[in-house]
Scaffold this motif. Structure first.
Motif, PDB file in Angstrom:
ATOM      1  N   PRO A   1      67.543 -34.525  82.221  1.00  0.00           N
ATOM      2  CA  PRO A   1      67.125 -33.272  81.584  1.00  0.00           C
ATOM      3  C   PRO A   1      68.296 -32.515  80.954  1.00  0.00           C
ATOM      4  N   LYS A   2      69.399 -32.432  81.654  1.00  0.00           N
ATOM      5  CA  LYS A   2      70.562 -31.723  81.131  1.00  0.00           C
ATOM      6  C   LYS A   2      71.114 -32.426  79.886  1.00  0.00           C
TER       7      LYS A   2
ATOM      8  N   ASN B   1      71.289 -40.237  69.504  1.00  0.00           N
ATOM      9  CA  ASN B   1      69.888 -40.458  69.842  1.00  0.00           C
ATOM     10  C   ASN B   1      69.735 -40.426  71.357  1.00  0.00           C
ATOM     11  N   ARG B   2      69.399 -39.266  71.874  1.00  0.00           N
ATOM     12  CA  ARG B   2      69.287 -39.111  73.324  1.00  0.00           C
ATOM     13  C   ARG B   2      67.911 -39.487  73.850  1.00  0.00           C
ATOM     14  N   THR B   3      67.035 -39.963  72.970  1.00  0.00           N
ATOM     15  CA  THR B   3      65.732 -40.441  73.433  1.00  0.00           C
ATOM     16  C   THR B   3      65.740 -41.954  73.622  1.00  0.00           C
ATOM     17  N   ASN B   4      66.781 -42.612  73.127  1.00  0.00           N
ATOM     18  CA  ASN B   4      66.879 -44.065  73.248  1.00  0.00           C
ATOM     19  C   ASN B   4      67.817 -44.414  74.401  1.00  0.00           C
TER      20      ASN B   4
ATOM     21  N   HIS C   1      73.098 -40.920  85.939  1.00  0.00           N
ATOM     22  CA  HIS C   1      72.032 -40.935  86.938  1.00  0.00           C
ATOM     23  C   HIS C   1      70.841 -40.199  86.330  1.00  0.00           C
ATOM     24  N   ILE C   2      69.643 -40.639  86.647  1.00  0.00           N
ATOM     25  CA  ILE C   2      68.467 -40.034  86.011  1.00  0.00           C
ATOM     26  C   ILE C   2      68.319 -38.554  86.337  1.00  0.00           C
ATOM     27  N   SER C   3      68.927 -38.106  87.414  1.00  0.00           N
ATOM     28  CA  SER C   3      68.863 -36.670  87.719  1.00  0.00           C
ATOM     29  C   SER C   3      69.561 -35.840  86.642  1.00  0.00           C
TER      30      SER C   3
ATOM     31  N   THR D   1      72.544 -26.278  82.672  1.00  0.00           N
ATOM     32  CA  THR D   1      72.086 -26.417  81.289  1.00  0.00           C
ATOM     33  C   THR D   1      73.137 -26.986  80.344  1.00  0.00           C
ATOM     34  N   LYS D   2      74.431 -26.851  80.678  1.00  0.00           N
ATOM     35  CA  LYS D   2      75.487 -27.295  79.755  1.00  0.00           C
ATOM     36  C   LYS D   2      76.828 -27.298  80.476  1.00  0.00           C
TER      37      LYS D   2
END
Length: 157
Positions: free
Chosen positions: A74-75, A100-103, A69-71, A40-41
């Motif tokens: 989520p973290k 901006n962690r969605t971009n 890496h895409i894995s 988680t962190k």
């Protein structure tokens, strides 16, 4: 400041990561997670209690981004703060807060995510012998990426 994890390393990359985490912990006033496999962190900021994930790597200059890496998505997207540590032969480390962690852009057959530097804030830039230590440990075919001296030419004169 050293993390407890610096005592045992499987790869040079894990040592680079621990050095980066130790630098961020010192600059941002954080306590590093005791569990090196915390899903988680990487750490918690002491005053605010905010969670922080740290990625220590060279900037991907072709995309002017930092990549994961895409894995790790989520973290990286679920923590309160995502910090990238950049280093080079100048002996400097630069800490970037990703705002901006969605971009991000997927590439390399959708296995990697690139976060653009334009969505980040430089929160620290300092000289440290740890930068050169990380350069020596770096295993990349793009060794020219380590040469960041041009960033600091004007500051030295």
């Amino acid at each position: 400041m050293e993390t407890q994890r610096l005592k045992k390393h499987i790869t040079p990359q894990s040592k680079i990561g621990d050095i980066g985490e130790a630098l961020v912990a010192k600059v941002m006033g954080c306590t590093v997670s005791d569990n090196p496999y915390d899903t988680t962190k990487d750490m918690v900021q002491n005053i605010t209690g905010l969670t922080v994930e740290v990625k220590t790597q060279l900037r991907f200059w072709m995309k002017d981004s930092f990549t994961i890496h895409i894995s790790q998505l989520p973290k990286c997207t679920n923590v309160d703060k995502l910090v990238f540590v950049d280093y080079g032969l100048s002996g400097h480390c630069r800490l970037y807060l990703c705002n901006n962690r969605t971009n991000y852009t997927l590439y390399n057959y959708n296995t990697m995510a690139a976060f653009p530097v334009t969505d980040m804030v430089l929160i620290a830039d300092f000289e440290t012998p740890r930068a050169l230590e990380m350069c020596k440990l770096t295993e990349t075919k793009y060794k020219s990426s380590l040469n960041d001296n041009k960033l600091y030419e004007n500051k030295r004169t």
